[in-house]
Structures are given as structure tokens and as C-alpha cells.
Scaffold this motif. Structure first.
Motif, PDB file in Angstrom:
ATOM      1  N   GLU A 180       1.113  -1.127   0.026  1.00 44.30           N
ATOM      2  CA  GLU A 180       0.124   0.105  -0.024  1.00 44.30           C
ATOM      3  C   GLU A 180       0.841   1.240   0.146  1.00 44.30           C
ATOM      4  O   GLU A 180       2.198   1.334   0.609  1.00 44.30           O
ATOM      5  N   TYR A 181       0.384   2.442  -0.679  1.00 48.48           N
ATOM      6  CA  TYR A 181       1.605   3.539  -0.807  1.00 48.48           C
ATOM      7  C   TYR A 181       0.984   4.712  -0.188  1.00 48.48           C
ATOM      8  O   TYR A 181      -0.276   4.945  -0.495  1.00 48.48           O
ATOM      9  N   PHE A 182       1.970   5.402   0.075  1.00 45.58           N
ATOM     10  CA  PHE A 182       1.763   6.978   0.649  1.00 45.58           C
ATOM     11  C   PHE A 182       2.565   7.752  -0.364  1.00 45.58           C
ATOM     12  O   PHE A 182       3.915   7.445  -0.603  1.00 45.58           O
ATOM     13  N   ILE A 183       1.866   8.660  -0.909  1.00 46.00           N
ATOM     14  CA  ILE A 183       2.625   9.437  -1.979  1.00 46.00           C
ATOM     15  C   ILE A 183       3.491  10.609  -1.106  1.00 46.00           C
ATOM     16  O   ILE A 183       2.691  11.449  -0.564  1.00 46.00           O
ATOM     17  N   THR A 184       4.545  10.756  -1.251  1.00 42.82           N
ATOM     18  CA  THR A 184       5.171  11.881  -0.752  1.00 42.82           C
ATOM     19  C   THR A 184       5.568  13.073  -1.864  1.00 42.82           C
ATOM     20  O   THR A 184       5.956  14.122  -1.497  1.00 42.82           O
ATOM     21  N   LYS A 185       5.391  12.867  -3.045  1.00 39.24           N
ATOM     22  CA  LYS A 185       5.696  13.495  -4.214  1.00 39.24           C
ATOM     23  C   LYS A 185       5.288  13.283  -5.507  1.00 39.24           C
ATOM     24  O   LYS A 185       5.451  12.015  -5.747  1.00 39.24           O
ATOM     25  N   GLY A 186       4.801  14.015  -6.492  1.00 39.90           N
ATOM     26  CA  GLY A 186       4.458  13.626  -7.664  1.00 39.90           C
ATOM     27  C   GLY A 186       3.092  13.558  -7.725  1.00 39.90           C
ATOM     28  O   GLY A 186       2.152  13.791  -7.009  1.00 39.90           O
ATOM     29  N   CYS A 187       2.547  12.427  -8.947  1.00 40.23           N
ATOM     30  CA  CYS A 187       1.263  12.377  -9.125  1.00 40.23           C
ATOM     31  C   CYS A 187       1.087  11.221 -10.001  1.00 40.23           C
ATOM     32  O   CYS A 187       1.730  10.795 -10.896  1.00 40.23           O
ATOM     33  N   LEU A 188       0.021  10.342  -9.697  1.00 36.54           N
ATOM     34  CA  LEU A 188      -0.440   9.063 -10.244  1.00 36.54           C
ATOM     35  C   LEU A 188      -1.812   9.099 -10.622  1.00 36.54           C
ATOM     36  O   LEU A 188      -2.577   9.579  -9.801  1.00 36.54           O
ATOM     37  N   LYS A 189      -1.982   8.298 -11.673  1.00 42.63           N
ATOM     38  CA  LYS A 189      -3.389   8.205 -11.824  1.00 42.63           C
ATOM     39  C   LYS A 189      -3.808   6.428 -11.798  1.00 42.63           C
ATOM     40  O   LYS A 189      -2.923   5.566 -12.174  1.00 42.63           O
ATOM     41  N   VAL A 190      -4.729   6.422 -10.850  1.00 41.52           N
ATOM     42  CA  VAL A 190      -5.319   4.716 -10.720  1.00 41.52           C
ATOM     43  C   VAL A 190      -6.454   4.484 -11.535  1.00 41.52           C
ATOM     44  O   VAL A 190      -7.388   5.376 -11.534  1.00 41.52           O
ATOM     45  N   TYR A 191      -6.522   3.587 -12.358  1.00 45.02           N
ATOM     46  CA  TYR A 191      -7.458   3.374 -13.402  1.00 45.02           C
ATOM     47  C   TYR A 191      -7.682   1.831 -13.900  1.00 45.02           C
ATOM     48  O   TYR A 191      -6.838   0.875 -13.410  1.00 45.02           O
ATOM     49  N   THR A 192      -8.951   1.650 -14.257  1.00 42.84           N
ATOM     50  CA  THR A 192      -9.212   0.122 -14.838  1.00 42.84           C
ATOM     51  C   THR A 192      -9.415   0.510 -16.176  1.00 42.84           C
ATOM     52  O   THR A 192      -9.971   1.508 -16.611  1.00 42.84           O
ATOM     53  N   LEU A 193      -9.447  -0.562 -17.096  1.00 46.53           N
ATOM     54  CA  LEU A 193      -9.726  -0.696 -18.492  1.00 46.53           C
ATOM     55  C   LEU A 193     -11.300  -1.539 -18.545  1.00 46.53           C
ATOM     56  O   LEU A 193     -11.139  -2.644 -18.056  1.00 46.53           O
ATOM     57  N   ASP A 194     -12.121  -1.056 -19.139  1.00 44.83           N
ATOM     58  CA  ASP A 194     -13.356  -1.684 -19.334  1.00 44.83           C
ATOM     59  C   ASP A 194     -13.470  -2.579 -20.396  1.00 44.83           C
ATOM     60  O   ASP A 194     -12.335  -2.661 -21.187  1.00 44.83           O
ATOM     61  N   TRP A 199      -3.114   8.472   0.168  1.00 42.50           N
ATOM     62  CA  TRP A 199      -2.889   7.042   0.205  1.00 42.50           C
ATOM     63  C   TRP A 199      -3.263   6.386  -0.974  1.00 42.50           C
ATOM     64  O   TRP A 199      -4.519   6.730  -1.645  1.00 42.50           O
ATOM     65  N   THR A 200      -2.672   5.334  -1.408  1.00 47.25           N
ATOM     66  CA  THR A 200      -3.375   4.760  -2.726  1.00 47.25           C
ATOM     67  C   THR A 200      -2.743   3.099  -2.744  1.00 47.25           C
ATOM     68  O   THR A 200      -1.915   2.762  -1.763  1.00 47.25           O
ATOM     69  N   GLY A 201      -3.392   2.543  -3.957  1.00 47.36           N
ATOM     70  CA  GLY A 201      -2.978   1.008  -3.978  1.00 47.36           C
ATOM     71  C   GLY A 201      -4.356   0.515  -4.367  1.00 47.36           C
ATOM     72  O   GLY A 201      -5.120   1.123  -4.628  1.00 47.36           O
ATOM     73  N   ASP A 202      -4.422  -0.934  -4.104  1.00 45.91           N
ATOM     74  CA  ASP A 202      -5.469  -1.595  -4.398  1.00 45.91           C
ATOM     75  C   ASP A 202      -5.704  -2.484  -3.123  1.00 45.91           C
ATOM     76  O   ASP A 202      -5.251  -3.696  -2.806  1.00 45.91           O
ATOM     77  N   ALA A 225       2.392   6.669 -13.039  1.00 43.58           N
ATOM     78  CA  ALA A 225       2.768   7.859 -12.633  1.00 43.58           C
ATOM     79  C   ALA A 225       2.601   8.986 -13.867  1.00 43.58           C
ATOM     80  O   ALA A 225       2.957   8.538 -15.018  1.00 43.58           O
ATOM     81  N   THR A 226       2.047   9.973 -13.348  1.00 46.06           N
ATOM     82  CA  THR A 226       1.725  11.384 -14.717  1.00 46.06           C
ATOM     83  C   THR A 226       2.960  12.215 -14.509  1.00 46.06           C
ATOM     84  O   THR A 226       2.984  13.058 -15.079  1.00 46.06           O
ATOM     85  N   GLU A 227       3.615  11.846 -13.191  1.00 45.21           N
ATOM     86  CA  GLU A 227       4.753  12.895 -12.915  1.00 45.21           C
ATOM     87  C   GLU A 227       6.134  11.907 -12.242  1.00 45.21           C
ATOM     88  O   GLU A 227       5.333  10.996 -11.703  1.00 45.21           O
ATOM     89  N   ASP A 228       7.127  12.233 -12.240  1.00 45.69           N
ATOM     90  CA  ASP A 228       8.120  11.583 -11.332  1.00 45.69           C
ATOM     91  C   ASP A 228       7.814  11.593 -10.195  1.00 45.69           C
ATOM     92  O   ASP A 228       7.230  12.650  -9.670  1.00 45.69           O
ATOM     93  N   SER A 229       7.723  10.555  -9.457  1.00 43.70           N
ATOM     94  CA  SER A 229       6.964  10.543  -8.041  1.00 43.70           C
ATOM     95  C   SER A 229       7.738   9.500  -7.042  1.00 43.70           C
ATOM     96  O   SER A 229       8.476   8.786  -7.451  1.00 43.70           O
ATOM     97  N   GLU A 230       7.447   9.966  -5.698  1.00 43.54           N
ATOM     98  CA  GLU A 230       8.302   9.474  -4.508  1.00 43.54           C
ATOM     99  C   GLU A 230       7.092   8.803  -3.717  1.00 43.54           C
ATOM    100  O   GLU A 230       6.332   9.497  -3.378  1.00 43.54           O
ATOM    101  N   LEU A 231       7.440   7.710  -3.285  1.00 47.40           N
ATOM    102  CA  LEU A 231       6.358   7.094  -2.466  1.00 47.40           C
ATOM    103  C   LEU A 231       6.829   6.329  -1.200  1.00 47.40           C
ATOM    104  O   LEU A 231       8.204   6.041  -1.425  1.00 47.40           O
ATOM    105  N   LEU A 232       6.099   5.987  -0.130  1.00 51.42           N
ATOM    106  CA  LEU A 232       6.593   5.190   0.902  1.00 51.42           C
ATOM    107  C   LEU A 232       5.678   4.064   0.699  1.00 51.42           C
ATOM    108  O   LEU A 232       4.196   4.178   0.754  1.00 51.42           O
ATOM    109  N   GLY A 233       5.995   2.788   0.969  1.00 52.13           N
ATOM    110  CA  GLY A 233       5.460   1.757   0.738  1.00 52.13           C
ATOM    111  C   GLY A 233       5.426   0.598   1.885  1.00 52.13           C
ATOM    112  O   GLY A 233       6.368   0.645   2.615  1.00 52.13           O
ATOM    113  N   ILE A 234       4.172   0.176   2.270  1.00 53.83           N
ATOM    114  CA  ILE A 234       4.199  -0.641   3.425  1.00 53.83           C
ATOM    115  C   ILE A 234       3.752  -2.147   2.835  1.00 53.83           C
ATOM    116  O   ILE A 234       2.813  -2.345   2.135  1.00 53.83           O
TER     117      ILE A 234
END
Lengths: 197, 197
Positions: free
Chosen positions: B53-67, B83-86, B102-111
Motif C-alpha cells: 500500500e502506498y503513501f505519496i510524498t511527491k508527484g502524481c499518479l493515476k489509478v484506473y481500470t480498463l473496461d 494513500w493509494t494502492g489496491d 505515474a503522470t509525473e516523476d513520483s516518490e512514495l513510501l510503501g508498506i
DNA sequence: TAAAAATCTTAAACTAGTTCATTTTTTTTC
DNA sequence: GAAAAAAAATGAACTAGTTTAAGATTTTTA
């Protein structure tokens, strides 16, 4: 120890995630209030401040909001073994925008805000119970709304019917339309069409 | 004690709901993994089993599914302090149906899953943290999907723009369409129309 | 059990949003 | 900084679902 039917139901529900001693069971049950709602009566109305969260032990209720045009949007049908209420209002003490109306004579167990807080002090295991319950609810909620997004109304109807065959027969077509997110007229067309097959 | 920026961010996030001692903070941080994702790289793809599971400390990400038609449905844009993840895949170890890109270079903390379980053993307060986090997420999720239901695409766009002015400028119109739930063409029309006012 | 109320059905005219096709503009890459 | 790729704009034909209206059927109530 001999428990009444509704108590067995809720203890079984809780025991999915945590184990309680006899003493804890009795303590827990002592924090709950028994509530009856007659068909067509409201358990909650927009403007109320939700002072309970509910567990249904018998009957059926619909949870809905009214949009700006006064059209109902049903967010869930709550039957036996379901939890319901307005979490947001319960948590923040802000007025709810939900109506909860019994569609059958129903029996519930309610936990008041004060007892909900007390519960975590007295039986800290319940932090875990609610952590897992909310986690699972969140998952199924996300899954449902994500899944539904690309389906047509007809597909959503078939899915609902397949997933909740027992509920379909207990509710009106109009309410089902309010849940699926279409007009009763279009719901009628879909049902006619699907049954013709 | 001197912490790096990303650690301060996550500790502040956690301290919204629980207080940690210095020792607990250090223990907690020791269970996290630092992760970098370059723009256009995937943090997760459909079929993967979510092991973090992720916590974003920098950047931007998109979470999506394909139909079924291959059209993307974006369920969230995750930026700093989110916070993000599935959750579903993380919990059940079933393959995810999500992509996180990631839609930008990003930094995360994962558990990791193992450390997530460990966390509850080592610092039981985290049951409470997650109980409240999931409760609040559930509330805002329900509120959002319930609120959105009766709005037109144009109204949803205006709402998004008002609520997340900082995000609007960081994402493409096409991705916004995927979030609002319409085609890029119709999104373009709406934006032209709204800006003409 | 009769009258009233609510629900369900059907159909025609309508609208929000889609699809497909083409051109223009912006961003990315080497 | 030129070429390629992606995103955005525009428009015409189309479709899922709405609206309005009126009659038929079922359920509720007194």
C-alpha cells in the motif's frame, strides 16, 4: 449461555473478525438497543443527526437521498445481517441527507454514539473489528461503483438480480429503478425485455 | 530527532488520528520502503498481486481500470499526502484489475503486506489509525459517489475544478474525461463551453 | 370489500452523451 | 529544433435513457 435469535445473529457477525469471551459478549450486547420499525416508518430522515448505527436482525429497509428534483436515489437495501445508518452524520454530528425507510416491519439493534465510543474503551478488540469491517466495506463499495461504471442499465439490472435474488422479490420495481439509477418507466421496459427472452 | 521531509509528511498524516512516541515513530518508519516511479512508469498493472500500500510524498499518479472496450476509467488521482494502492488485492492476494501509472516523476513510501500485519502486532494503536482512516475514506467515498449521481457531466467537471484546482492543472483533459466518466471529445466540448462564459 | 392510492405499462417526442472521422495544436523524443 | 506522437477541437450522425401523458393493474386502507 442462552442467547435470543437477534443476539446470536449479531454475535456471529462480529465473530467473523474477532473472538469474544462470554463476558465480552454480554458487555457488548448490553451496549446495544433493540429497535422496531413498522413498514413505511422512517428510521432516519434528512435533517436528523444520526445518533445510532444499526444492525438489521429482521425485515428490509431502503436507504436513499432525494436529488434536487426530488427524485429518490437508493444507495442500499438493508436486510437481515446487514449494517446500516449514516456513518458521516454519526461521526461528525452534522445533519444527514439520508432517509431510511422500512419496506417491511423490521427489527434492529442500534449502537448509540456514546456506546460506540465506550465500546473501544471497554473492549479494544472492537477497534480491530471495525478496522476490518470498514476495510471490507470500502473494498466492496469501490469494487461495486467501479464495476458498475461501464455497464448499461440492463446489465446492472441482470447483475443485481443474479447477486441478490432474495432481495429482488422483496422490493418494488420503482425502488429497484431508484437503486439502478434510472426512471421507473425505463426499468419497466428493461424488465419486459429481459423476461421476453 | 531529525526526520527527512517524506518522513515528516507521513508522520503528520498518521498523527491526525493517533499519537506516537519517538520509539514508535522510528519503528513505524523502519517498516516502510522508499519507492521512486518515473513519469509514465507503472506502479501496478492489472494481473499483479498488490504487495504494497502506498503513501505519496511527491508527484502524481493515476489509478484506473480498463473496461471491456478498453476504455480507461480513472478512479483517482493520487498526489502528495494521499494513500493509494489496491486494497482488495492487497487484502485478498487476488490479482488486481487496476493500473497505477505515474503522470509525473513520483516518490512514495510503501508498506508491504508482511509489515502491515507486523505493524498491528508491534504498535496496536495502528488498528485505531486504520479504523479511522478507512471509516473516513468510506464516508467520503460514499458521499462522492452519492453526490455525483444526479449531476450532469458539466456539473461534475465544475465541481472537480473547484474542489481540486491544484490537480486540474497537473493532468491532461483526456485523463480528466476518464475520471469524470465521459469521452475526451465531450470533455473538450464542456471545457470550451464553460470557459466561454 | 369497495374506493383510493400506488405501481406498472406503453408509446412518442426529446436530450445528454457517444461514435466516428478529420484537422489543429501541443508535447515528446532523438 | 525537426519529426513523430499524443492531445485537443470540431462537427455530423447516432443511441441509451428521460420526459410526459394516459390507461391498466395491483396494493392499501377504511
Amino acid at each position: 449461555m442462552h442467547y435470543k435469535k437477534s443476539h446470536i445473529l449479531i454475535l456471529n457477525n462480529v465473530s467473523r473478525f474477532i473472538d469474544l469471551t462470554e463476558l465480552e459478549k454480554q458487555k457488548y450486547l448490553s451496549l446495544l438497543t433493540e429497535i422496531s420499525v413498522k413498514r413505511k416508518a422512517f428510521l432516519m430522515q434528512a435533517g436528523d443527526i444520526a445518533s445510532y448505527e444499526y444492525f438489521i436482525t429482521k425485515g428490509c429497509l431502503k436507504v436513499y437521498t432525494l436529488d434536487d428534483d426530488g427524485a429518490p436515489h437508493i444507495s442500499m437495501f438493508a436486510v437481515e445481517d446487514y449494517w446500516t445508518g449514516d456513518m458521516a452524520s454519526f461521526m461528525t454530528k452534522e445533519p444527514t441527507s439520508y432517509f431510511i425507510k422500512a419496506t417491511e416491519d423490521s427489527e434492529l439493534l442500534g449502537i448509540s454514539r456514546a456506546n460506540y465510543e465506550l465500546l473501544f474503551q471497554e473492549i479494544p478488540k472492537f477497534e480491530r473489528f471495525y478496522r476490518i469491517l470498514y476495510h471490507k466495506s470500502l473494498i466492496s463499495y469501490i469494487r461495486r461503483s467501479n464495476h458498475g461504471i461501464s455497464l448499461t442499465a440492463e446489465e446492472r439490472y441482470i447483475e443485481f438480480k443474479t447477486k441478490y435474488p432474495n432481495i429482488v422479490n422483496r422490493i418494488t420495481q420503482k425502488d429497484l429503478a431508484g437503486y439502478i439509477g434510472i426512471t421507473p418507466e425505463f426499468m419497466s421496459k428493461i424488465i419486459t425485455k429481459v423476461n421476453r427472452r
